[in-house]
Design a protein around this motif. Structure first.
Motif, PDB file in Angstrom:
ATOM      1  N   ASN A 148      94.086 -69.895 107.612  1.00 50.96           N
ATOM      2  CA  ASN A 148      92.728 -69.600 107.158  1.00 50.96           C
ATOM      3  C   ASN A 148      92.642 -68.180 106.609  1.00 50.96           C
ATOM      4  O   ASN A 148      92.020 -67.949 105.564  1.00 50.96           O
ATOM      5  CB  ASN A 148      91.724 -69.814 108.287  1.00 50.96           C
ATOM      6  CG  ASN A 148      91.562 -71.286 108.625  1.00 50.96           C
ATOM      7  OD1 ASN A 148      91.716 -72.155 107.784  1.00 50.96           O
ATOM      8  ND2 ASN A 148      91.263 -71.560 109.876  1.00 50.96           N
ATOM      9  N   ALA A 149      93.278 -67.229 107.290  1.00 51.58           N
ATOM     10  CA  ALA A 149      93.299 -65.850 106.793  1.00 51.58           C
ATOM     11  C   ALA A 149      93.972 -65.793 105.422  1.00 51.58           C
ATOM     12  O   ALA A 149      93.513 -65.079 104.519  1.00 51.58           O
ATOM     13  CB  ALA A 149      94.008 -64.940 107.790  1.00 51.58           C
ATOM     14  N   GLU A 204      94.095 -68.192 103.207  1.00 50.93           N
ATOM     15  CA  GLU A 204      93.187 -68.799 102.225  1.00 50.93           C
ATOM     16  C   GLU A 204      92.126 -67.786 101.776  1.00 50.93           C
ATOM     17  O   GLU A 204      91.807 -67.681 100.589  1.00 50.93           O
ATOM     18  CB  GLU A 204      92.524 -70.037 102.840  1.00 50.93           C
ATOM     19  CG  GLU A 204      91.648 -70.809 101.898  1.00 50.93           C
ATOM     20  CD  GLU A 204      91.034 -72.048 102.548  1.00 50.93           C
ATOM     21  OE1 GLU A 204      90.065 -72.564 101.974  1.00 50.93           O
ATOM     22  OE2 GLU A 204      91.505 -72.487 103.618  1.00 50.93           O
ATOM     23  N   ILE A 205      91.599 -67.037 102.727  1.00 58.84           N
ATOM     24  CA  ILE A 205      90.613 -66.002 102.403  1.00 58.84           C
ATOM     25  C   ILE A 205      91.269 -64.904 101.569  1.00 58.84           C
ATOM     26  O   ILE A 205      90.698 -64.443 100.565  1.00 58.84           O
ATOM     27  CB  ILE A 205      89.980 -65.426 103.690  1.00 58.84           C
ATOM     28  CG1 ILE A 205      89.173 -66.523 104.408  1.00 58.84           C
ATOM     29  CG2 ILE A 205      89.092 -64.222 103.369  1.00 58.84           C
ATOM     30  CD1 ILE A 205      88.770 -66.167 105.831  1.00 58.84           C
ATOM     31  N   VAL A 221      89.370 -60.643 109.834  1.00 52.03           N
ATOM     32  CA  VAL A 221      90.217 -61.731 110.331  1.00 52.03           C
ATOM     33  C   VAL A 221      91.369 -61.100 111.106  1.00 52.03           C
ATOM     34  O   VAL A 221      91.629 -59.914 110.963  1.00 52.03           O
ATOM     35  CB  VAL A 221      90.763 -62.601 109.181  1.00 52.03           C
ATOM     36  CG1 VAL A 221      89.626 -63.184 108.343  1.00 52.03           C
ATOM     37  CG2 VAL A 221      91.695 -61.807 108.275  1.00 52.03           C
ATOM     38  N   ILE A 254      85.361 -63.848 111.032  1.00 51.83           N
ATOM     39  CA  ILE A 254      85.682 -65.246 110.714  1.00 51.83           C
ATOM     40  C   ILE A 254      86.299 -65.922 111.942  1.00 51.83           C
ATOM     41  O   ILE A 254      87.439 -65.649 112.320  1.00 51.83           O
ATOM     42  CB  ILE A 254      86.614 -65.330 109.489  1.00 51.83           C
ATOM     43  CG1 ILE A 254      86.080 -64.456 108.347  1.00 51.83           C
ATOM     44  CG2 ILE A 254      86.766 -66.782 109.063  1.00 51.83           C
ATOM     45  CD1 ILE A 254      84.645 -64.737 107.928  1.00 51.83           C
ATOM     46  N   ALA A 273      89.674 -67.742 111.652  1.00 53.79           N
ATOM     47  CA  ALA A 273      90.763 -66.938 111.093  1.00 53.79           C
ATOM     48  C   ALA A 273      91.113 -65.820 112.071  1.00 53.79           C
ATOM     49  O   ALA A 273      91.641 -64.783 111.708  1.00 53.79           O
ATOM     50  CB  ALA A 273      90.382 -66.373 109.730  1.00 53.79           C
ATOM     51  N   SER A 293      82.582 -69.294 109.793  1.00 54.70           N
ATOM     52  CA  SER A 293      83.877 -69.953 109.596  1.00 54.70           C
ATOM     53  C   SER A 293      84.428 -69.642 108.209  1.00 54.70           C
ATOM     54  O   SER A 293      83.709 -69.172 107.311  1.00 54.70           O
ATOM     55  CB  SER A 293      83.730 -71.469 109.744  1.00 54.70           C
ATOM     56  OG  SER A 293      82.971 -71.979 108.647  1.00 54.70           O
ATOM     57  N   THR A 294      85.696 -69.944 108.019  1.00 56.77           N
ATOM     58  CA  THR A 294      86.339 -69.785 106.717  1.00 56.77           C
ATOM     59  C   THR A 294      85.599 -70.585 105.658  1.00 56.77           C
ATOM     60  O   THR A 294      85.282 -70.069 104.581  1.00 56.77           O
ATOM     61  CB  THR A 294      87.818 -70.230 106.794  1.00 56.77           C
ATOM     62  OG1 THR A 294      88.504 -69.405 107.731  1.00 56.77           O
ATOM     63  CG2 THR A 294      88.495 -70.146 105.436  1.00 56.77           C
ATOM     64  N   ASP A 295      85.343 -71.869 105.933  1.00 51.39           N
ATOM     65  CA  ASP A 295      84.652 -72.712 104.960  1.00 51.39           C
ATOM     66  C   ASP A 295      83.281 -72.156 104.595  1.00 51.39           C
ATOM     67  O   ASP A 295      82.907 -72.122 103.420  1.00 51.39           O
ATOM     68  CB  ASP A 295      84.507 -74.150 105.474  1.00 51.39           C
ATOM     69  CG  ASP A 295      85.804 -74.913 105.433  1.00 51.39           C
ATOM     70  OD1 ASP A 295      86.770 -74.462 104.760  1.00 51.39           O
ATOM     71  OD2 ASP A 295      85.891 -75.975 106.079  1.00 51.39           O
TER      72      ASP A 295
END
Length: 190
Positions: free
Chosen positions: A38-39, A41-42, A117, A142, A145, A181-183
Protein backbone atom coordinates in the motif's frame (compact mmCIF):
# COMPACT_ATOMS: atom_id res chain seq x y z
CA UNK A 1 -10.95 15.73 4.73
CA UNK A 2 -9.53 17.93 2.06
CA UNK A 3 -6.32 17.04 0.36
CA UNK A 4 -5.31 18.42 -2.96
CA UNK A 5 -2.28 17.92 -5.17
CA UNK A 6 -2.16 21.74 -5.41
CA UNK A 7 -1.28 21.82 -1.68
CA UNK A 8 1.88 19.79 -2.43
CA UNK A 9 1.32 17.38 0.50
CA UNK A 10 4.47 15.55 1.53
CA UNK A 11 4.56 11.78 1.70
CA UNK A 12 6.56 10.69 4.76
CA UNK A 13 7.66 7.03 4.57
CA UNK A 14 8.85 5.98 8.00
CA UNK A 15 11.36 3.17 8.55
CA UNK A 16 10.26 0.83 5.76
CA UNK A 17 13.46 -1.14 6.19
CA UNK A 18 14.52 -4.73 5.59
CA UNK A 19 15.21 -5.38 9.27
CA UNK A 20 11.47 -5.47 9.90
CA UNK A 21 11.18 -8.62 7.77
CA UNK A 22 12.49 -10.63 10.75
CA UNK A 23 9.15 -11.02 12.51
CA UNK A 24 10.57 -13.28 15.24
CA UNK A 25 13.05 -10.57 16.25
CA UNK A 26 10.26 -8.04 16.77
CA UNK A 27 7.84 -10.25 18.69
CA UNK A 28 6.72 -13.17 16.54
CA UNK A 29 3.53 -11.77 15.06
CA UNK A 30 2.82 -8.90 12.69
CA UNK A 31 -0.37 -7.39 11.33
CA UNK A 32 -1.18 -5.84 7.98
CA UNK A 33 1.06 -7.83 5.64
CA UNK A 34 0.08 -5.52 2.74
CA UNK A 35 1.35 -2.33 4.42
CA UNK A 36 4.45 -2.04 2.24
CA UNK A 37 2.46 -2.74 -0.93
CA UNK A 38 0.00 0.00 0.00
CA UNK A 39 2.86 2.39 0.81
CA UNK A 40 4.38 1.55 -2.58
CA UNK A 41 1.08 2.29 -4.33
CA UNK A 42 0.89 5.69 -2.63
CA UNK A 43 4.55 6.37 -3.44
CA UNK A 44 3.86 5.59 -7.11
CA UNK A 45 1.02 8.13 -7.13
CA UNK A 46 3.22 10.75 -5.44
CA UNK A 47 5.98 10.19 -7.98
CA UNK A 48 3.57 10.34 -10.94
CA UNK A 49 2.22 13.65 -9.65
CA UNK A 50 5.63 15.12 -8.78
CA UNK A 51 4.71 15.56 -5.11
CA UNK A 52 7.32 15.79 -2.33
CA UNK A 53 8.62 12.54 -0.85
CA UNK A 54 10.63 12.09 2.35
CA UNK A 55 12.13 8.70 3.25
CA UNK A 56 12.90 8.28 6.93
CA UNK A 57 15.49 5.69 7.96
CA UNK A 58 15.96 4.52 11.54
CA UNK A 59 19.66 4.12 12.31
CA UNK A 60 19.85 2.42 15.67
CA UNK A 61 22.85 3.20 17.86
CA UNK A 62 22.68 -0.38 19.18
CA UNK A 63 25.26 -2.38 17.18
CA UNK A 64 23.15 -5.55 17.61
CA UNK A 65 19.97 -3.99 16.22
CA UNK A 66 18.79 -5.10 12.80
CA UNK A 67 18.37 -1.38 12.05
CA UNK A 68 21.96 -0.42 12.86
CA UNK A 69 23.71 1.14 9.84
CA UNK A 70 26.29 -1.67 9.81
CA UNK A 71 23.60 -4.32 9.39
CA UNK A 72 21.83 -5.20 6.11
CA UNK A 73 18.46 -4.70 7.82
CA UNK A 74 19.11 -0.96 7.80
CA UNK A 75 18.46 -0.83 4.04
CA UNK A 76 15.14 0.37 2.64
CA UNK A 77 12.81 -2.33 1.33
CA UNK A 78 12.88 -2.63 -2.44
CA UNK A 79 9.18 -1.72 -2.86
CA UNK A 80 9.82 1.81 -1.61
CA UNK A 81 13.50 2.31 -2.35
CA UNK A 82 14.29 6.02 -2.84
CA UNK A 83 15.08 7.34 -6.29
CA UNK A 84 17.24 10.31 -7.24
CA UNK A 85 15.85 13.58 -5.94
CA UNK A 86 13.90 12.10 -3.03
CA UNK A 87 14.94 13.22 0.43
CA UNK A 88 16.44 10.65 2.83
CA UNK A 89 16.50 11.56 6.51
CA UNK A 90 18.34 9.42 9.04
CA UNK A 91 17.08 9.39 12.61
CA UNK A 92 18.30 7.78 15.82
CA UNK A 93 15.14 8.05 17.96
CA UNK A 94 11.44 7.36 17.41
CA UNK A 95 10.46 10.76 16.03
CA UNK A 96 11.53 11.80 12.55
CA UNK A 97 11.56 15.39 13.85
CA UNK A 98 14.12 14.95 16.66
CA UNK A 99 17.77 15.33 15.74
CA UNK A 100 16.93 15.86 12.04
CA UNK A 101 16.12 18.77 9.76
CA UNK A 102 12.75 17.36 8.66
CA UNK A 103 10.74 20.29 10.04
CA UNK A 104 13.10 22.83 8.51
CA UNK A 105 12.88 21.14 5.10
CA UNK A 106 9.07 20.97 5.25
CA UNK A 107 8.75 24.58 6.35
CA UNK A 108 11.28 25.82 3.79
CA UNK A 109 9.24 24.11 1.05
CA UNK A 110 6.01 25.63 2.39
CA UNK A 111 4.53 22.21 3.10
CA UNK A 112 1.57 22.22 5.50
CA UNK A 113 0.01 18.80 4.81
CA UNK A 114 1.61 15.43 5.50
CA UNK A 115 0.66 11.88 4.54
CA UNK A 116 2.36 9.33 6.80
CA UNK A 117 2.98 5.63 6.14
CA UNK A 118 5.46 3.14 7.55
CA UNK A 119 6.65 1.03 10.44
CA UNK A 120 5.81 0.58 13.22
CA UNK A 121 2.39 1.99 14.04
CA UNK A 122 2.86 2.27 17.80
CA UNK A 123 6.48 3.45 17.82
CA UNK A 124 8.05 5.65 15.16
CA UNK A 125 4.85 6.22 13.17
CA UNK A 126 2.93 7.24 16.28
CA UNK A 127 5.70 9.44 17.69
CA UNK A 128 6.25 11.23 14.37
CA UNK A 129 2.49 11.66 13.84
CA UNK A 130 2.04 13.14 17.33
CA UNK A 131 4.82 15.65 16.73
CA UNK A 132 3.45 16.51 13.27
CA UNK A 133 0.10 17.29 14.87
CA UNK A 134 1.78 19.33 17.61
CA UNK A 135 3.66 21.30 14.94
CA UNK A 136 0.26 22.06 13.34
CA UNK A 137 0.76 20.15 10.11
CA UNK A 138 -2.50 18.82 8.71
CA UNK A 139 -1.62 15.15 8.97
CA UNK A 140 -3.17 12.11 7.33
CA UNK A 141 -2.12 8.71 8.65
CA UNK A 142 -2.77 5.77 6.35
CA UNK A 143 -4.13 2.88 8.41
CA UNK A 144 -3.40 0.08 5.95
CA UNK A 145 0.03 1.41 4.95
CA UNK A 146 1.28 1.02 8.51
CA UNK A 147 1.86 -2.11 10.58
CA UNK A 148 3.27 -3.31 13.87
CA UNK A 149 4.13 -6.37 15.93
CA UNK A 150 2.65 -8.06 18.97
CA UNK A 151 3.76 -6.83 22.39
CA UNK A 152 4.29 -8.44 25.78
CA UNK A 153 2.36 -6.85 28.62
CA UNK A 154 3.77 -5.96 32.01
CA UNK A 155 2.77 -9.35 33.38
CA UNK A 156 3.86 -11.33 30.33
CA UNK A 157 0.51 -11.39 28.54
CA UNK A 158 0.63 -11.30 24.75
CA UNK A 159 -1.13 -8.45 22.99
CA UNK A 160 -1.88 -9.22 19.34
CA UNK A 161 -0.31 -7.01 16.67
CA UNK A 162 -3.72 -6.02 15.30
CA UNK A 163 -4.85 -4.85 18.76
CA UNK A 164 -1.67 -2.79 19.20
CA UNK A 165 -2.16 -1.34 15.69
CA UNK A 166 -5.83 -0.47 16.19
CA UNK A 167 -5.35 1.14 19.60
CA UNK A 168 -2.42 3.20 18.31
CA UNK A 169 -4.54 4.45 15.40
CA UNK A 170 -7.47 5.19 17.72
CA UNK A 171 -5.19 7.23 19.99
CA UNK A 172 -4.01 9.37 17.05
CA UNK A 173 -7.23 9.84 15.07
CA UNK A 174 -8.98 13.15 15.51
CA UNK A 175 -6.34 14.68 17.75
CA UNK A 176 -3.01 14.38 15.97
CA UNK A 177 -4.11 13.18 12.53
CA UNK A 178 -6.96 12.02 10.35
CA UNK A 179 -6.69 8.26 9.90
CA UNK A 180 -7.74 7.04 6.45
CA UNK A 181 -7.12 4.06 4.15
CA UNK A 182 -5.00 3.88 1.01
CA UNK A 183 -8.09 3.59 -1.19
CA UNK A 184 -9.75 6.56 0.49
CA UNK A 185 -6.65 8.70 0.00
CA UNK A 186 -6.16 7.82 -3.65
CA UNK A 187 -9.86 8.19 -4.47
CA UNK A 188 -10.25 11.55 -2.71
CA UNK A 189 -7.06 13.45 -3.46
CA UNK A 190 -7.96 16.04 -6.06
Amino acid sequence: MTISKKDKPALILIDIQKGFDDIAYWGGQRNNSKAEENASEILKFWRENNLPVFHIKHCSSNPNSLLNENNPGNEFKDLVKPIDGEVIIKKHVNSAFIGTDLKEQLDHAGITKLVIVGLTTDHCVSTTTRMAGNFHYETFLISDATATFNKKGLEGQNYAAELIHETALASLNGEFATVISTDFLLQNIS
